[in-house]
Design a protein around this motif. Structure first.
Motif, mmCIF file in Angstrom:
data_model
loop_
_atom_site.group_PDB
_atom_site.id
_atom_site.type_symbol
_atom_site.label_atom_id
_atom_site.label_comp_id
_atom_site.label_asym_id
_atom_site.label_seq_id
_atom_site.Cartn_x
_atom_site.Cartn_y
_atom_site.Cartn_z
ATOM 1 N N LEU A 323 51.803 7.182 30.125
ATOM 2 C CA LEU A 323 52.157 8.280 30.108
ATOM 3 C C LEU A 323 50.684 9.391 30.634
ATOM 4 O O LEU A 323 51.032 10.365 30.773
ATOM 5 C CB LEU A 323 53.322 9.209 30.364
ATOM 6 C CG LEU A 323 54.880 8.815 30.468
ATOM 7 C CD1 LEU A 323 55.609 8.876 29.949
ATOM 8 C CD2 LEU A 323 54.571 7.459 32.055
ATOM 9 N N GLY A 324 49.750 9.441 30.111
ATOM 10 C CA GLY A 324 48.307 10.393 29.958
ATOM 11 C C GLY A 324 48.859 11.740 28.792
ATOM 12 O O GLY A 324 49.797 11.624 28.205
ATOM 13 N N GLU B 43 39.824 19.272 24.466
ATOM 14 C CA GLU B 43 40.763 18.973 24.684
ATOM 15 C C GLU B 43 42.141 17.750 24.574
ATOM 16 O O GLU B 43 40.427 16.631 24.467
ATOM 17 C CB GLU B 43 40.339 19.557 26.573
ATOM 18 C CG GLU B 43 41.368 20.854 26.766
ATOM 19 C CD GLU B 43 41.176 20.771 27.996
ATOM 20 O OE1 GLU B 43 41.805 20.265 28.958
ATOM 21 O OE2 GLU B 43 40.499 22.102 28.589
ATOM 22 N N ARG B 44 42.549 16.971 24.869
ATOM 23 C CA ARG B 44 43.191 15.564 24.902
ATOM 24 C C ARG B 44 42.606 15.206 26.203
ATOM 25 O O ARG B 44 43.264 15.729 26.992
ATOM 26 C CB ARG B 44 44.611 15.725 25.388
ATOM 27 C CG ARG B 44 44.941 14.325 24.322
ATOM 28 C CD ARG B 44 46.701 14.589 24.848
ATOM 29 N NE ARG B 44 47.339 13.174 24.628
ATOM 30 C CZ ARG B 44 47.471 11.717 25.371
ATOM 31 N NH1 ARG B 44 47.305 11.937 26.831
ATOM 32 N NH2 ARG B 44 48.505 11.294 24.814
ATOM 33 N N GLY B 45 41.915 13.823 25.824
ATOM 34 C CA GLY B 45 41.568 13.628 26.696
ATOM 35 C C GLY B 45 43.008 12.596 27.500
ATOM 36 O O GLY B 45 44.325 12.271 27.273
ATOM 37 N N THR B 46 42.784 12.213 28.761
ATOM 38 C CA THR B 46 44.199 11.774 29.371
ATOM 39 C C THR B 46 44.321 10.474 28.627
ATOM 40 O O THR B 46 45.823 10.263 28.572
ATOM 41 C CB THR B 46 43.816 10.654 30.646
ATOM 42 O OG1 THR B 46 43.340 11.930 31.555
ATOM 43 C CG2 THR B 46 44.940 10.568 31.568
ATOM 44 N N TYR B 47 44.452 9.303 27.876
ATOM 45 C CA TYR B 47 43.799 8.282 27.745
ATOM 46 C C TYR B 47 44.436 8.671 25.857
ATOM 47 O O TYR B 47 44.158 7.487 25.286
ATOM 48 C CB TYR B 47 43.309 7.351 28.200
ATOM 49 C CG TYR B 47 43.282 6.678 29.732
ATOM 50 C CD1 TYR B 47 43.959 6.954 30.063
ATOM 51 C CD2 TYR B 47 42.088 7.281 29.721
ATOM 52 C CE1 TYR B 47 44.382 6.370 31.179
ATOM 53 C CE2 TYR B 47 42.393 7.056 31.704
ATOM 54 C CZ TYR B 47 43.210 6.482 32.156
ATOM 55 O OH TYR B 47 43.307 6.652 33.769
ATOM 56 N N GLY B 48 43.668 10.371 26.147
ATOM 57 C CA GLY B 48 44.151 10.134 24.187
ATOM 58 C C GLY B 48 42.806 10.696 23.349
ATOM 59 O O GLY B 48 42.683 10.336 21.868
ATOM 60 N N GLY B 49 41.837 10.060 24.306
ATOM 61 C CA GLY B 49 40.666 10.257 23.701
ATOM 62 C C GLY B 49 40.531 12.274 24.022
ATOM 63 O O GLY B 49 41.220 12.331 23.382
#
Lengths: 340, 287
Positions: A323-324, B43-49
Motif C-alpha cells: 500500500l505504499g 523521508e520514507r520512499g513509497t516502497y520503503g526505501g
C-alpha cells in the motif's frame, strides 16, 4: 613432508573453489521450503551443487538484497514483495524460452497485479490465512471470522502478529477489502481489534507450535502452519472463513545480481515439473500452482479442501497488495491496538 | 625496566595501543550511529526505501502521545528491572565478595554459566516454565491441589521476570568487582567508632560500592528499556514496548526514517536519565 601436505591442501582448496563456483546454485528461501529430495534430485540430474540459505520474512529478504548481498541465484519472495522488488530494480527479467515448463502453471495464478506480465516471477506455491482449530474442543466448527471474537474462547486463541493479516481479518469481518485505503474503514477495524484484544491469548505467527502443543485451541493462522500442527495433533482442522481470506502466492525469481542465471532458469524449470512439484506440496503442505502435480499426490493431500479449496471458496480470496505510503496508517493503527 | 614502564607514552605509541578500540568504535559504532542520525531526517520512499528530503516530520511523529506512552512504559520497565536486579544482586554480590576465596571462583562461574546458552533459548525455557501446563503450574498444583492455575505467560509480569532473569548477571559482576576490592578493616574502624553493623554498612560499605551500583544499573537499564525479544516471546506480543515499535519500523512498516527518529529519541532519553542518575550517585558519594 609437511610442505607436500600443505601444497596438496592448497591445490585441493583451489580446485574445489574453482570447480564449485561454476557449478553452484545459491537458493535463498524460506525455512522448510526446499526439501532435501528436491535439492539432491536436481544436483544429481544436472551436476550442479545447490546451496540453500533461509530468510524469515519478505522484509528480511528485501533488506538483504538492498544492502547489496549478492551471490544468490534464486529467491522466493511473496506476491506484494515481488512488486516492490520490481520497482527497486532488484529482479532480472525471465527468459521464458529457458523455462518451457512455465506452461504447466494454472492460468489462475498468472498475470496477477504484482507482476501483470510475469516478466519477473514464477508462481510457486500458495496458501491462505484462515482459522486453525482443535475440532475436539471447538464445537460447532467455526465457519466465520466472528469465531475470533467469540467470548467462549476467551484466552484460548491466538491472532497473527502481522499488522496486514490481523487488520485484514477485521476488515474482512466488517465487509471491507484487506487492501482498503479508507481511513474510516481502518479506524473501524482498529476498534474491532481493540475490542478483541482482551480475548486474545497471544499474537503469534508460528501458530503450528501453539496449536500443536495445545496451548491454544484456535488460531488465526496460515494454512500450512495449521496442517503442520495437524501432523502433531490429529484433531486440528483448518477452515477458510465464509467472509473470505487473504491469499498469498510465493514466487520464484532470479535477482538482478545472480551470478549463475542459466542454472537458475534450469532449477526453476525443474521445480515446475509436475512430479517434482508434487514433492513441494508433500513437503510444505502448501498448494502449488501446477495443476498436473495433483495427480502425483497421495489421496489425503490431493483431496484436501484446505490445500485445494473448491471454486466458490477460491473466488472469495484476496491477495495483500503493497500500500505504499498508506502502510504508515496500518502501522499506526496496529501500534494503537498493541498499546492498549 | 621499571623506569621504562613509568615513562609517559609518546603520541604515536598511544595511537598504536588505542588503534584496535578506535577502529572498532568508529566502524561498528560511530558510522552506523551517524547513518541512523542522517536517516532520521529523511523521508520514507513509497516502497520503503529512503528519500533524501530533509524533514523534521519523523521527530514530530515520535512526540505523539501514543509513542510517548509506549516509551514511558518501556522506561518504567527498565527502572523496575534495574531496581529488582539491584535488590537481588547486591546481597548476592556482597555474600560472594566475602566468601572464602577457594569457593568464590566456583560461585562466580555459576553466575556466568547461563551465558553459555543462547539468550533466545533461555527465554524459550521460561515459556516452558510459565505456560498454563508448564513447570510452575505443575509444581504449584502438586503442593496446592485445589488452587487455580497461575496464568503468567503473555503478561507484563512474564516480561519482567524474563528481563530480570536475563540481566541479573550484568548487575552482579560489577557489584562484585567493587565489593571485592573493599577494605574490610574499614568496617572494624567504623565499629570501633561506635557504629552498629547496619550503620557501618550504610555509611561505609554502601557509599564505597557506588561505582559498582552505577555500572551495574547502566548495564541493566539500557538494554531493558530497548528490549524487544523478551516482550515478544514472554509477552505474547500483547504488550508493545518501544523496542518492538522500532523493530517494526525497520521490518513490516519499512519506515526506516521514523524508526531512526524513534531510536534517537530513545537514546536521548536514556542518556539524560543516565546522566541524572550518575549525578545523583556522585552527590551520594560526596556526602
Amino acid at each position: 613432508m609437511l610442505k607436500r601436505m600443505l601444497l596438496g591442501l592448497i591445490l585441493t582448496v583451489t580446485f574445489l573453489g574453482c570447480g564449485g563456483e561454476q557449478n553452484r546454485l545459491h537458493v535463498f528461501t524460506w525455512a522448510n521450503y526446499v526439501g532435501d529430495e528436491i535439492r539432491t534430485g536436481f544436483e544429481s540430474e544436472f551436476g550442479v551443487r545447490v546451496v540453500v540459505d533461509v530468510f524469515a520474512s519478505n522484509e528480511d529478504l528485501l533488506a538483504k538484497l538492498k544492502s547489496g548481498a549478492s551471490g544468490y541465484d534464486v529467491i522466493m519472495p511473496s506476491d506484494y514483495m515481488v512488486a516492490i522488488m520490481v520497482k527497486e530494480n532488484l529482479l532480472s527479467p525471465l527468459d521464458l524460452s529457458k523455462i518451457p515448463n512455465f506452461n504447466n502453471i494454472s492460468g489462475q495464478f498468472l498475470k496477477r497485479d504484482f507482476d501483470p506480465e510475469n516478466r519477473y516471477s514464477i508462481p510457486y506455491t500458495w496458501g491462505t490465512a484462515g482459522i486453525g482449530y482443535d475440532s475436539s474442543v471447538v464445537n460447532p466448527p467455526p465457519d466465520s471470522l466472528s469465531a475470533l471474537w467469540d467470548k467462549r474462547y476467551s484466552g484460548k486463541f491466538s491472532m497473527l502478529d502481522d499488522q496486514r493479516e490481523s487488520i485484514g481479518a477485521a476488515l474482512k469481518l466488517l465487509g471491507y477489502s484487506v487492501n482498503s485505503t479508507d481511513l474510516r474503514a481502518l479506524a473501524e477495524a482498529k476498534a474491532k481489534l481493540i475490542e478483541q484484544k482482551p480475548l486474545v491469548k497471544q499474537y503469534k505467527n508460528e501458530a503450528d507450535e501453539i496449536l500443536g502443543s495445545g496451548d491454544v485451541v484456535m488460531a488465526h493462522c496460515w494454512s500450512g502452519d495449521a496442517f503442520r500442527a495437524a501432523a502433531r495433533r490429529s484433531s486440528i482442522k483448518y477452515v477458510i472463513p465464509k467472509e473470505g481470506a487473504t491469499q498469498f502466492i510465493d514466487t520464484v525469481c532470479i535477482p538482478a545480481s545472480a551470478p549463475n542465471k542459466a542454472a537458475a532458469a534450469q532449477f526453476i524449470n525443474y521445480l515446475l515439473r509436475p512430479k517434482i512439484n508434487a514433492k513441494v506440496t508433500e513437503f510444505t503442505k502448501y498448494g502449488t500452482c501446477v495443476p498436473a502435480a495433483r495427480e502425483h499426490l497421495p489421496d489425503a493431500l490431493r483431496n484436501h479442501p484446505g490445500i485445494y479449496p473448491p471454486e466458490e471458496v477460491l473466488n472469495k480470496l484476496e491477495s495483500l497488495r503493497d500500500l505504499g505510503e498508506f502502510t504508515r496508517n496500518y502501522d499506526r493503527a496496529w501500534t494503537e491496538v498493541k498499546a492498549k | 625496566m621499571l623506569s621504562k614502564l613509568t615513562q609517559p607514552f609518546r603520541t604515536h605509541q598511544w595511537l598504536v595501543l588505542l588503534f584496535p578500540a578506535l577502529f572498532w568504535l568508529i566502524v561498528f559504532f560511530l558510522i552506523p550511529l551517524a547513518a541512523i542520525f542522517v536517516y532520521s531526517f529523511a523521508e520514507r520512499g513509497t516502497y520503503g526505501g529512503i528519500q533524501w528530503h530533509f524533514t523534521l516530520k519523523n521527530y514530530g511523529q515520535s512526540l505523539d502521545p501514543l509513542y510517548l506512552g509506549i516509551l514511558w512504559r518501556s522506561i518504567l520497565t527498565g527502572i523496575i528491572s534495574t531496581g529488582a536486579c539491584l535488590l537481588i544482586g547486591y546481597p548476592f554480590a556482597y555474600y560472594l565478595a566475602r566468601y572464602r576465596p577457594r569457593g568464590r571462583n566456583l560461585l562466580l562461574l555459576l553466575v556466568v554459566v547461563p551465558f553459555w546458552t543462547n539468550f533466545l533459548i533461555r527465554t524459550y525455557a521460561w515459556i516452558l516454565i510459565l505456560r498454563t501446563e508448564g513447570v510452575l503450574n505443575a509444581i504449584l498444583g502438586s503442593v496446592f491441589p485445589n488452587a487455580p492455575t497461575v496464568e503468567l505467560l503473555n503478561t507484563p509480569i512474564a516480561v519482567l521476570i524474563g528481563l530480570i532473569y536475563g540481566y541479573l548477571p550484568f548487575m552482579i559482576l560489577p557489584l562484585y568487582a567493587s565489593l571485592e576490592k573493599f577494605d574490610r578493616t574499614l568496617i572494624d574502624a567504623a565499629k570501633d567508632l561506635g557504629a552498629n553493623r547496619w550503620k557501618a554498612f550504610v555509611n561505609v560499605t554502601l557509599p564505597l560500592s557506588i561505582p559498582g551500583i552505577a555500572a551495574g544499573s547502566v548495564l541493566v537499564f539500557i538494554p531493558t528499556v530497548g528490549a524487544f525479544i523478551t516482550p515478544d516471546l514472554l509477552g505474547g506480543g500483547k504488550v508493545d514496548y518501544i523496542g518492538n515499535v522500532i523493530e517494526r519500523q525497520f521490518k513490516t512498516a519499512r519506515d526506516w526514517p521514523f524508526g531512526s527518529a524513534l531510536s534517537f529519541l530513545l537514546m536521548g532519553i536514556v542518556l539524560a536519565a543516565t546522566v541524572i542518575y550518575f549525578r545523583a550517585l556522585q552527590g551520594q558519594e560526596e556526602t
